[in-house]
Structure formats: structure tokens, C-alpha cells
Scaffold this active site. Sequence first.
Site, PDB file in Angstrom:
ATOM      1  CG  LEU A   1      -1.828   1.239   1.338  1.00 24.57           C
ATOM      2  CD1 LEU A   1      -2.761   1.353   0.139  1.00 24.57           C
ATOM      3  CD2 LEU A   1      -2.624   1.199   2.636  1.00 24.57           C
ATOM      4  CE1 TYR A   2       6.169   5.230   1.725  1.00 23.13           C
ATOM      5  CE2 TYR A   2       7.492   3.557   0.615  1.00 23.13           C
ATOM      6  CZ  TYR A   2       7.339   4.850   1.095  1.00 23.13           C
ATOM      7  OH  TYR A   2       8.354   5.767   0.931  1.00 23.13           O
ATOM      8  CB  ALA A   3       4.633   0.514  -3.454  1.00 21.97           C
TER       9      ALA A   3
END
Length: 452
Positions: A262-264
Site C-alpha cells: 500500500l505504501y508503494a
Amino acid sequence: MQYHAIIGGGASPADTSKTAKLERYNSYLRRLNTTSFLNASSKLLFRVTLLATVILIFFFTLNHPPMSGTDSGAGYHIHGTSNLLSSAFYGGGAAWEKQVRHSSTPRRQDGFSVLVTGAAGFVGSHCSLALKKRGDGVLGLDNFNSYYDPSLKRARQNLLSKHQIFVVDGDINNAQLLQKLFDIVPFTHILHLAAQAGVRYAMQNPLSYVNSNIAGFVNLLEIAKKADPQPAIVWASSSSVYGLNTQVPFSELHRTDQPASLYAATKKAGEEIAHTYNHIYGLSLTGLRFFTVYGPWGRPDMAYFFFTKDILQGKGINVYVTQDDKEVARDFTYIDDVVKGCIGALDTAEKSTGSGGKKTAPAQLRVYNLGNTSPVSVGKLVGILENLLNVKAKKHVIKMPRNGDVPFTHANVTLAHKELGYKPTTDLASGLRKFVKWYVGYYGVETRAKKE
């Protein structure tokens, strides 16, 4: 005698009745006086309390800008004589505004005035110091959240303060605060480094990534597009956007539509949002894809940092391998090299072309890799730390969990070298030596670390 006795006996009840009435009347007067006193005291107490509350609110708002906010603040402006009142209400005041102006005023001819978001963070603090050292004006903004130990962020803030860099305690989602800063200072540049970092934490608190990396970025761009003049913006993307890409080394031309975390995904969303604001509003935007940045004053959630801590404390450390038993490797990039890349991006950023929130001409839109170009296995990283700390690590080799981490990163920095003059010069052993020296000094650790 009998008559007098009768008279005497008849007088006693009459005297008693008069005494009782007198006593009741006196009691009534006492109650009346007490009630009046209590009423007067209550009114006085209420007024004193109200006055004290007003004074406390005034001094609090005078010295503390708001920490966060959800109001879009699209129509919020401060002009003319309302400036002082607005300053007091939104957390400013004359003294606060003076700090903001002083910190952001350049000391060199044609120097920049840079708003650095995430200034109390790892990369933000280093970039702020480098910009200030060369004579640029720098104003920091940070919300000092508790993703990792806030005391480390406060220590960085103290370091910046010693170099005349003021860090505003506030959030990029607070539109009123951002608008106020832009009303006070005509920023030439924004170095946007504030973000919710970390790949694995996204599984625990996913909304924090959306709130900071997407909503916060949009909020900042909304303020910037209306500024006059519009600032040029350099912002932190991530090497994580390459996700499941298997082409190496990673090039800016490779696909980035397969995020592994999700960060990416939020960082990739940031790149698409940047394209939109560049296309519609003429904002000059440069995204920098950082590759595993490390060094002094680093982040405690990074492997090199907590490996150092655990090795010194005699705790075991987990060394990951892939599902098919291959070594996990990262393109570790020393902080000083990344700072040079950030400043190179600022120095080559063209002016935004919007005016009054409208695009008047095509604007610059760029993205660059900032890496070291030399991937090193995590096993070798541990070996270097063992040598520097003079302590044998208690290693547990385990399979990498499916938590969004990727097994390998490797940066192609040809484009950054050509256009930014970016050239990393610090190998992992040299960089970790500097980190360990800082670590044992900062935490006051008694070690057998090699002094070189």
C-alpha cells in the site's frame, strides 16, 4: 401569693414565644446574608474563571499553531489588518510570524526560500541543514507523529534550531495553517518530504498512508496552485513504486503499475497526482525515487538501525531470504548523496507557469532515481555491522514474509547524473561507519566498536 403565682406562671409561655420568634428572625437574616454572600462569591468565581480561560486560550493560540485539521480551507486568506487577529486565532502572533519570516529569508543573493515538509524527519533535517548552510531561507513543517520515537524528531528539531531553522509544529492536512504560511512567505520552492513511511506498517494502519501520502499531498498542491508566485515543487516518491518489476537496474522508463505494498501504491498515486496538477495548473513538479536511505540521524524502523540496536543488546536478528532461498539485497544510499540529489533537483527546477490558479504555459514535470547503483545483500550488511561494532550477531535466517517487501532493488541513476549532476560516492561500509559513530554517541552506548 397565689395570684402572683398565677400571674408568674402565665408570663413564662409568652416570653418563650417572643424569644423563639426573635431567634427565627435572626436565623432568617443569617441565611439571607449567607445566600447573598454565596451568590456574590459564585458570580465572582465565575467571572474569574471565565477571564482565566480566555487568557489561557489567547496565550495557547498565540504560541501554538494547530496540529491538524480537515477543513479544506479553500477560501481562507489573511490580508491587511486582519493578519494579527488571524495569527492569534490560528496559532501565530507577531513573535511567531517573525520566526517564520526570519527562518525563511535567504542570506545569499538570489537564494531560495524553501518550505521543507517533514523537516524533523531523517532526510528533511539533513536537507534543511544543507540548504541553510549555503544561504537559502528554510522553513520547516512537521507534525512529530509517533510512527517512531518522537524524541528523535525533537532532537533533530533542536539541531535545526541551533542553525536558525524554525520548524512549525503542524500538519500538511491543515489547510488554514498552510495558507497562513504562504500568506506570510512567498516561497520560491517546496521540498515535500512529509509522508507516512514504511512498507510493513501499512498492514497495521493503512489509512495513515492515504491521509498523509495522498490527501496531504493534494492539500499541499491545492495551496501551492493558488500561490502568487507558484513555487517549484520537489517531492519524495520512492523506489517502492517499481514493485514487482523484474528488470534491473530499475530505470525511470520501467513499468510502475504493479505495486507490492500500500505504501508503494500511495507513492505511485502521488506521481499520477503530480502529473494532474502539472497538466491543469502549471505546477513545476519533480519526483525523487529514494533507494533505502541510511546514515546518522536515521529512522529507527530501518533494518540497519534496529540491527545495530539489537546486536549491541545481544538480541537475535532476523535475516530474510526469498521463498526460493536467495539473498535479499538493497541499493543502500547514504544520506549525504541523497541530499546532493535533492539540492540538484531544486537547483534545476524551472519556475511554475500558473497564475491565479490557471496554467499559462507548459510546466516542468520530472522523476528521477536517487540510489547508489550497488545493491548489497542484507547478510553482508550484518557482516559490516558486526565488524564495526566488534560484536557477533545472533542471526536467524528466515523466509521473507508476504508483507509488501520486495527481494531486490537496484537503481539506474543515468538520468539523474545527466540532468542533476547526481553522483553517489559513499559505499556501504563507509556510510555505516559514520552511522555507528553517530549511534553510539547519540545514545551514549558503551561498546567495543572500532574507533576509526
